[in-house]
Structures are given as structure tokens and as C-alpha cells.
Design an enzyme around this catalytic site. Structure first.
Site, PDB file in Angstrom:
ATOM      1  N   CYS A  55       0.830  -1.207   0.000  1.00 20.02           N
ATOM      2  CA  CYS A  55       0.000   0.000   0.000  1.00 20.02           C
ATOM      3  C   CYS A  55       0.861   1.251   0.000  1.00 20.02           C
ATOM      4  O   CYS A  55       1.372   1.669   1.041  1.00 20.02           O
ATOM      5  CB  CYS A  55      -0.927  -0.016   1.219  1.00 20.02           C
ATOM      6  SG  CYS A  55      -1.932   1.473   1.371  1.00 20.02           S
ATOM      7  N   CYS A  87      -0.546   4.087   2.171  1.00 25.78           N
ATOM      8  CA  CYS A  87      -0.356   3.873   3.613  1.00 25.78           C
ATOM      9  C   CYS A  87       1.077   4.155   4.045  1.00 25.78           C
ATOM     10  O   CYS A  87       1.310   4.752   5.105  1.00 25.78           O
ATOM     11  CB  CYS A  87      -0.697   2.424   3.981  1.00 25.78           C
ATOM     12  SG  CYS A  87      -2.313   1.860   3.427  1.00 25.78           S
ATOM     13  N   ASP A  88       2.049   3.715   3.248  1.00 21.09           N
ATOM     14  CA  ASP A  88       3.435   3.664   3.724  1.00 21.09           C
ATOM     15  C   ASP A  88       4.428   4.533   2.960  1.00 21.09           C
ATOM     16  O   ASP A  88       5.589   4.633   3.350  1.00 21.09           O
ATOM     17  CB  ASP A  88       3.937   2.208   3.683  1.00 21.09           C
ATOM     18  CG  ASP A  88       3.079   1.291   4.553  1.00 21.09           C
ATOM     19  OD1 ASP A  88       2.622   1.760   5.606  1.00 21.09           O
ATOM     20  OD2 ASP A  88       2.860   0.130   4.164  1.00 21.09           O
TER      21      ASP A  88
END
Length: 313
Positions: free
Chosen positions: A136, A139-140
């Protein structure tokens, strides 16, 4: 004995397909519940920008998820957390859904559990999840500002997430096992214009290495020349395909040999009263728009099914 919660329709999964099904079912005055083991929105929560959803030139995936959820619950549909542990077919076509948070029963069941990212299955992948291995970018990606990262894959998701990362990190190297991309032409054109996004062809990641804290190197294999090499890398984002979240439904006889759920054009499976919608279905195109279309039809067909049962009672 644990109380069984009674509904007209149970929807397993609260992504775009499940939420749309909930809108249609609850608007038809069915007592409706959505069950999900995570936050509503599904893969939309892992998507940076959505550019191909009608009504928006561009919208962040999590924002679209919030709007869909508000719509899906406006007519009384409920939302409940729970991991599905089993599904039984009872007498009179009732469906009993077991979860770790209790049992739910209804005559109609809509499966909208979607799919998840396939793992490479190489040494270090599981060990370094959350320590440099990610599925992701949204997300990261922020954890790798100023660093060089790798993306593995050659389809839409790999290129889309690579483009997102290119605006966050120092540079992105995309490792593609084939000699060309499979992504849509418009995405390929954007990627070629991105100066800090580079492609390495005919190359597979064979191992992910690092210390106790984080990823530091990738082992690579060129499947054309046979050459093996090691490169320094602090992050790797993997997008090599999807697999359906259907293991818990295998006993129902509604999946094909790869695990995708088979339906007719009305979203009905081989079991009366069980429907499927969205990315969990056996189909060619898996997009938010197609999931929404599936969900609307599944919700309407669930209503027709329940209405017929009530008229026969």
C-alpha cells in the site's frame, strides 16, 4: 446459547460492492447488515487518487469510501465488525453466518469480500512486512521520503502506485518480470514522463534482505540472461496480482477452480438466495465502477428473492 441476530439480508464485505448492495437492499425496506473484519471501503482506502469514477475528476480513495458509507447507511443498514468463520445453509433456505463476534441469520446473503494482493512468496517477504515490505503506497509511502524504493509488477496497480510514490520519494524503480507493461496506455504514458521513475525489464525479485530493523537489499534474477545481482533498497511495494477472499465459502460450491465466485448476470450463485458482487466474482474487469454496478444489482435481486419467499409463506 448465543443469540442469533436475524436479518432479511446479510452482506459480507463493506467495499464499494457491499456498500452499494446495502443501499439498494435497505432502501427496499429490507433489514440489512454489512459484516466486515476491517474498516469500510476495502481497497479504496489503499488508493491515492480515483480518476475514473463518474461525478469526480479526481477524488482520494478514502474520501470516496466515506461518501459511500454515508450513503449505504442512510436507509437503516447496519454495519458490524466480525471475521467470518463459516456459513451454513439451513432449512427453508436460511443462511447462518458465523463470526468471531456472534452469529447472523437471513434468507438472503450477498458475498462482497473482494480480493487481496498476492505475495511474491520469497525469503524475507513475510519477515519484513511493515519494515520495508508494503502492499500500500498510500499507507506507507511517506515513510520513505528522500529514499529510493522498488515497485514489483507491471499492471495498472503497480504503475498507479509507482506514480504516487514518485511524488513522495527520491526515485522509484519498477521491476517487471516481462519485457513490457500490462498497464493501461494512459498510465504508461504518465510513467514514461516521470523523470524519477525507472523500469527494469525481465527481472524478478528472488529474496528480500535486511537487518533486524528494516529492508536493505533485494536479490534479483534476470529471467532472460540468467544474471543474478543484489541491489540496495530500503523499501519494496508489491503489486503482482489479486486473489479472491473466498476460502470460507469453499464448502458452498459457488467458486471456480481458482476461488472466484461464479454468478449469472443477476449476480446469483448456484445456491438460491446467495449472491456475489464486486471483485470477488469471476470476471474480467475489477474496478470501483464495476463493483458498484454489481452491488446495485445484487441488492435488488436480494430484495426480489426475499419478497418471493414472503409471498409464498
Amino acid at each position: 446459547m448465543t443469540e442469533v441476530k436475524q436479518y432479511d439480508v446479510i452482506i459480507i464485505g463493506a467495499g464499494p460492492a457491499g456498500m452499494t448492495a446495502a443501499t439498494y437492499a435497505s432502501r427496499a425496506d429490507l433489514k440489512t447488515v454489512m459484516l466486515d473484519q476491517g474498516i469500510y471501503g476495502g481497497q479504496m482506502n489503499n488508493t491515492a487518487e480515483v480518476e475514473n469514477y463518474p461525478g469526480y475528476n479526481s477524488i482520494m480513495g478514502p474520501d470516496l469510501a466515506e461518501k459511500m458509507y454515508a450513503s449505504s447507511t442512510q436507509f437503516g443498514a447496519e454495519y458490524s465488525f466480525g471475521m467470518i468463520t463459516g456459513v451454513e445453509i439451513l432449512a427453508k433456505n436460511e443462511k447462518l453466518v458465523h463470526t468471531d463476534m456472534g452469529d447472523f441469520q437471513a434468507p438472503a446473503l450477498i458475498v462482497a469480500t473482494g480480493s487481496e494482493h498476492i505475495h511474491l512468496g520469497v525469503d524475507g517477504e513475510e519477515e519484513y512486512q511493515g519494515k520495508g515490505v508494503s502492499y500500500c503506497a498510500v499507507c506507507d509511502g511517506a515513510f520513505f521520503k528522500g529514499e529510493s524504493v522498488a515497485v514489483v509488477g507491471g499492471g495498472d496497480s503497480a504503475v498507479e502506485e509507482g506514480l504516487y510514490l514518485a511524488n513522495v520519494v527520491k526515485d522509484v524503480t519498477v521491476y517487471v518480470r516481462d519485457s513490457k507493461l500490462k498497464a493501461q496506455p494512459i498510465l504508461q504514458q504518465r510513467a514514461k514522463k516521470q523523470e524519477n521513475m525507472h523500469f527494469v525489464w525481465n527481472t524478478e525479485v528472488t529474496a528480500i534482505e535486511g537487518d533486524s530493523e528494516a529492508v536493505s537489499q533485494l536479490k534479483l534474477h534476470n529471467n532472460q540472461t540468467g544474471e543474478d545481482r543484489v541491489v540496495d533498497q530500503s523499501g519494496i511495494f508489491i503489486y503482482v496480482g489479486l486473489k479472491p477472499n473466498t476460502q470460507v465459502f469453499e464448502n458452498l460450491g459457488i467458486t471456480d477452480d481458482r476461488g472466484w465466485i461464479k454468478t449469472d448476470d443477476k449476480m446469483a450463485t448456484a445456491v438460491p438466495g446467495i449472491f456475489a458482487a464486486g471483485d470477488v466474482r469471476a470476471k474480467d474487469l475489477r474496478q470501483i465502477t464495476t463493483a458498484v454496478g454489481d452491488g446495485g444489482l445484487a441488492g435488488q435481486e436480494a430484495y426480489q428473492y426475499v419478497a418471493e419467499l414472503k409471498s409464498e409463506a
